[in-house]
Design a protein around this motif. Structure first.
Motif, short mmCIF file in Angstrom:
data_model
loop_
_atom_site.label_atom_id
_atom_site.label_comp_id
_atom_site.label_asym_id
_atom_site.label_seq_id
_atom_site.Cartn_x
_atom_site.Cartn_y
_atom_site.Cartn_z
N UNK A 516 0.84 -1.20 0.00
CA UNK A 516 0.00 0.00 0.00
C UNK A 516 0.87 1.25 0.00
N UNK A 517 1.95 1.23 0.80
CA UNK A 517 2.85 2.39 0.84
C UNK A 517 3.52 2.59 -0.53
N UNK A 518 3.95 1.51 -1.14
CA UNK A 518 4.57 1.64 -2.46
C UNK A 518 3.60 2.14 -3.50
N UNK A 519 2.35 1.65 -3.44
CA UNK A 519 1.34 2.12 -4.39
C UNK A 519 1.03 3.60 -4.18
N UNK A 520 0.95 4.02 -2.91
CA UNK A 520 0.69 5.44 -2.63
C UNK A 520 1.83 6.34 -3.11
N UNK A 521 3.07 5.90 -2.90
CA UNK A 521 4.22 6.69 -3.37
C UNK A 521 4.25 6.76 -4.89
N UNK A 522 3.87 5.65 -5.56
CA UNK A 522 3.85 5.67 -7.02
C UNK A 522 2.79 6.64 -7.55
N UNK A 523 1.63 6.63 -6.93
CA UNK A 523 0.57 7.54 -7.36
C UNK A 523 0.96 8.99 -7.09
N UNK A 524 1.52 9.25 -5.91
CA UNK A 524 1.90 10.63 -5.58
C UNK A 524 3.03 11.12 -6.51
N UNK A 525 3.98 10.24 -6.84
CA UNK A 525 5.05 10.64 -7.76
C UNK A 525 4.48 10.92 -9.15
N UNK A 526 3.51 10.10 -9.58
CA UNK A 526 2.87 10.34 -10.88
C UNK A 526 2.15 11.68 -10.90
N UNK A 527 1.45 12.00 -9.84
CA UNK A 527 0.75 13.29 -9.75
C UNK A 527 1.76 14.44 -9.73
N UNK A 528 2.86 14.24 -9.04
CA UNK A 528 3.90 15.27 -8.99
C UNK A 528 4.46 15.54 -10.40
N UNK A 529 4.71 14.49 -11.16
CA UNK A 529 5.22 14.66 -12.53
C UNK A 529 4.20 15.39 -13.39
N UNK A 530 2.95 15.00 -13.28
CA UNK A 530 1.89 15.64 -14.08
C UNK A 530 1.77 17.11 -13.72
N UNK A 531 1.76 17.41 -12.42
CA UNK A 531 1.64 18.81 -12.00
C UNK A 531 2.85 19.63 -12.44
N UNK A 532 4.02 19.02 -12.45
CA UNK A 532 5.22 19.75 -12.87
C UNK A 532 5.12 20.16 -14.33
N UNK A 533 4.79 19.19 -15.20
CA UNK A 533 4.71 19.51 -16.62
C UNK A 533 3.51 20.40 -16.94
N UNK A 534 2.39 20.18 -16.25
CA UNK A 534 1.23 21.04 -16.47
C UNK A 534 1.51 22.45 -16.02
N UNK A 535 2.23 22.59 -14.89
CA UNK A 535 2.58 23.93 -14.41
C UNK A 535 3.52 24.65 -15.35
N UNK A 536 4.50 23.91 -15.91
CA UNK A 536 5.40 24.54 -16.87
C UNK A 536 4.66 24.97 -18.13
N UNK A 537 3.72 24.16 -18.56
CA UNK A 537 2.96 24.52 -19.75
C UNK A 537 2.11 25.77 -19.53
N UNK A 538 1.51 25.87 -18.38
CA UNK A 538 0.71 27.07 -18.07
C UNK A 538 1.59 28.30 -17.96
N UNK A 539 2.78 28.13 -17.37
CA UNK A 539 3.68 29.27 -17.21
C UNK A 539 4.20 29.74 -18.57
N UNK A 540 4.50 28.78 -19.46
CA UNK A 540 4.98 29.17 -20.79
C UNK A 540 3.87 29.86 -21.58
N UNK A 541 2.66 29.41 -21.44
CA UNK A 541 1.56 30.03 -22.16
C UNK A 541 1.28 31.45 -21.67
N UNK A 542 1.49 31.67 -20.38
CA UNK A 542 1.28 33.02 -19.85
C UNK A 542 2.37 33.96 -20.34
N UNK A 543 3.59 33.45 -20.55
CA UNK A 543 4.66 34.31 -21.04
C UNK A 543 4.45 34.60 -22.52
#
Length: 543
Positions: A516-543
């Motif tokens: 369960x701990x490994x599954x939770x860490x995998x999901x949280x890491x996946x969300x972190x990666x998605x938020x990172x790239x989504x955040x960069x895309x939004x920041x580039x579009x604003x510039x």
């Protein structure tokens, strides 16, 4: 006095009728066994009294073929035989006034077909050593030529009681009980009996029709159910046992209660926020908490953890007190069930009904063709018709295949199941390999078979009747069963290493939490990666 004289005359007539009938049957036996033409001469008899008689038999026999084992000549047989000391009557064999000592056979050999079958007939070497030392076991097995179990011990005691010599033999073709072939020929012990190679088949069998009217059953020994044995359900893996310790409805209730409690808390905060805005009160910590945050907080309360948003208003505290009381029951039950799941082994659900057996799609195998009518004819229920279509004949042990290959079910007598499982199909940890389906489709009486019209059947029935009614048959069966099970358990205790009373928890027991701990860490890491790239895309579009 006239009445007494009439009774004496009637008794003589009945006695003479029975003697003539017995001699006619015996002549038929000689013809069938030696292919000889026999004519019985006059049969003088001299009654000593009303209870004891002597008879002289005079029979002329001549061979009807050149292959007869007896040389061609007239054979005159004169034999003096003392009959049983019964009161004269047609039903003398079942008379309650019969003498206890039956010596009519005077050592006459009786051919008996026997074959090993666990646990009703066992060879002498397969009996436990301690059981072989019992006096009555030694006596009965010696009289039955080395056969133990219920059938062997009953044969031996019959031989002693009736004073005959048991000439035991196996089925001539090795087909054990036997059956009828398509060409009308009978094989096995049934064929040996019909073809006059034996006199009695001393393996107890079900009382039913065996495609012939040439046999008859002796007195029933006992009644038994015919049941289905299915493979024992497998052990639930440790990581899955934690989730299966509760019913799915209970897990659903836990989830619903947590989210419902969080939603109630959120509604109460929204109601208090209106009150704050109306009376212009100051906002407190947690007043603007979101619904997801409050649901997580409620889950922490239910699991016994501390909450970071302790309410300060009375209405919220009342709600929290209710969930704290529920936490005492829920968390205690949850922890106790988890402890049980860690400390004990759990198994999947067994097949306990014929309907569940039908849904499992497992074929029902047997090595005996006489058991193919276990589900009756085609006029029965659709369930029985479906189960009858799953029957199949195997040339190997159906029990062995069901226990080890687990791809079929088998058929077995209910009284033998306990002994068979505990002596042959049990794992080293004590768990059985076969399971008995609770619903049994058939009930039969069991007895031995002889040829129809066998002249000694009344005498055998009388003796068997006494053994059955006295309870000796069940005693012999239970004694054999207890001795075999005890021998098997002693052997297992000697071979099995002694386990400690307390067992330590290992990583295997705790593997679910790490999953369960490994599954939770995998999901949280996946969300972190998605938020990172989504955040960069939004920041580039604003510039």
């Amino acid at each position: 006095m006239r009445l007494c004289e009439q009774m004496v005359k009637l008794g003589k007539l009945v006695f003479q009728k029975y003697i003539l009938r017995s001699i006619d049957i015996t002549v038929g036996e000689v013809w069938n066994r030696f292919q000889m033409r026999c004519d019985s001469a006059t049969i003088p008899y001299t009654p000593m009294n009303m209870q004891e008689s002597h008879i002289i038999r005079s029979i002329k026999c001549s061979p009807s073929c050149t292959t007869c084992p007896i040389p061609w000549a007239e054979v005159v047989v004169k034999k003096t035989e003392q009959l049983l000391t019964f009161y004269v009557g047609e039903d003398f064999a079942m008379s309650p006034t019969a003498d206890n000592k039956l010596n009519i056979f005077n050592g006459l050999p009786i051919r008996c077909t026997v074959f090993p079958r666990n646990p009703t007939l066992l060879p002498w070497d397969s009996l436990p050593a301690s059981f072989r030392e019992v006096h009555y076991v030694q006596q009965s097995v010696r009289a039955s030529n080395g056969s133990g179990g219920l059938d062997g011990m009953l044969l031996g005691n019959l031989a002693v009681a009736l004073n005959f010599t048991a000439e035991t033999m196996d089925a001539s073709d090795g087909q054990e009980y036997g059956y009828r072939l398509k060409n009308g020929t009978f094989v096995g012990s049934l064929g040996d009996l019909l073809q006059y190679r034996t006199d009695v088949s001393f393996n107890v069998r079900f009382m039913k029709y065996y495609d012939t009217h040439g046999i008859e059953f002796l007195h029933p020994i006992y009644s038994d159910q015919l049941c289905i044995l299915s493979p024992k359900s497998l052990e639930i893996p440790q990581w899955l046992a934690i989730f299966l310790c509760f019913h799915p409805y209970v897990w659903t209730s836990f989830v619903v209660v947590g989210f419902a409690g969080g939603y109630c808390w959120f509604l109460l905060k929204r109601w208090t926020m209106r009150k704050v805005s109306r009376y212009r009160e100051h906002l407190l910590k947690g007043d603007r908490a979101q619904y997801t945050v409050l649901s997580i907080e409620m889950w922490l309360v239910l699991l016994g953890a501390s909450s970071t948003y302790l309410p300060v208003r009375m209405i919220e505290r009342t709600l929290l007190v209710a969930f704290l009381i529920a936490n005492v029951i829920i968390s205690g039950t949850f922890q106790g069930t988890l402890t049980t799941a860690f400390s004990t082994k759990s198994y999947y659900k067994d097949l306990n009904t014929l309907a569940a057996l039908d849904k499992s799609e497992l074929p029902i195998a047997t090595s005996s063709r006489s058991l193919l009518d276990i589900f009756g004819n085609d006029s029965l229920s659709p369930l029985y018709q479906s189960l009858k279509g799953k029957l199949q004949i195997l040339n190997e042990s159906a029990r062995h295949r069901a226990a080890f290959q687990r791809d079929v079910c088998c058929i077995e007598r209910h009284s033998d199941v306990h002994l068979i499982i505990n002596t042959e199909y049990i794992r080293p940890n004590g768990q059985p390999m076969l399971h008995v389906v609770d619903e049994c489709p058939r009930v039969y009486s069991l007895a031995y078979i002889v040829r129809k019209g066998w002249p000694f059947a009344p005498l055998f029935n009388a003796a068997i009747y006494r053994f059955v009614e006295s309870g000796l048959c069940m005693k012999w069966y239970e004694d054999t069963e207890a001795a075999l099970i005890l021998q098997k358990r002693i052997r297992q205790l000697r071979e099995q290493e002694e386990e400690p009373a307390l067992r330590k928890l290992t990583m295997i027991d705790m593997q679910t939490s790490f999953y369960i701990m490994g599954l939770g860490m995998l999901i949280s890491f996946s969300v972190f990666i998605v938020e990172t790239f989504v955040g960069r895309g939004l920041k580039c579009s604003q510039l």
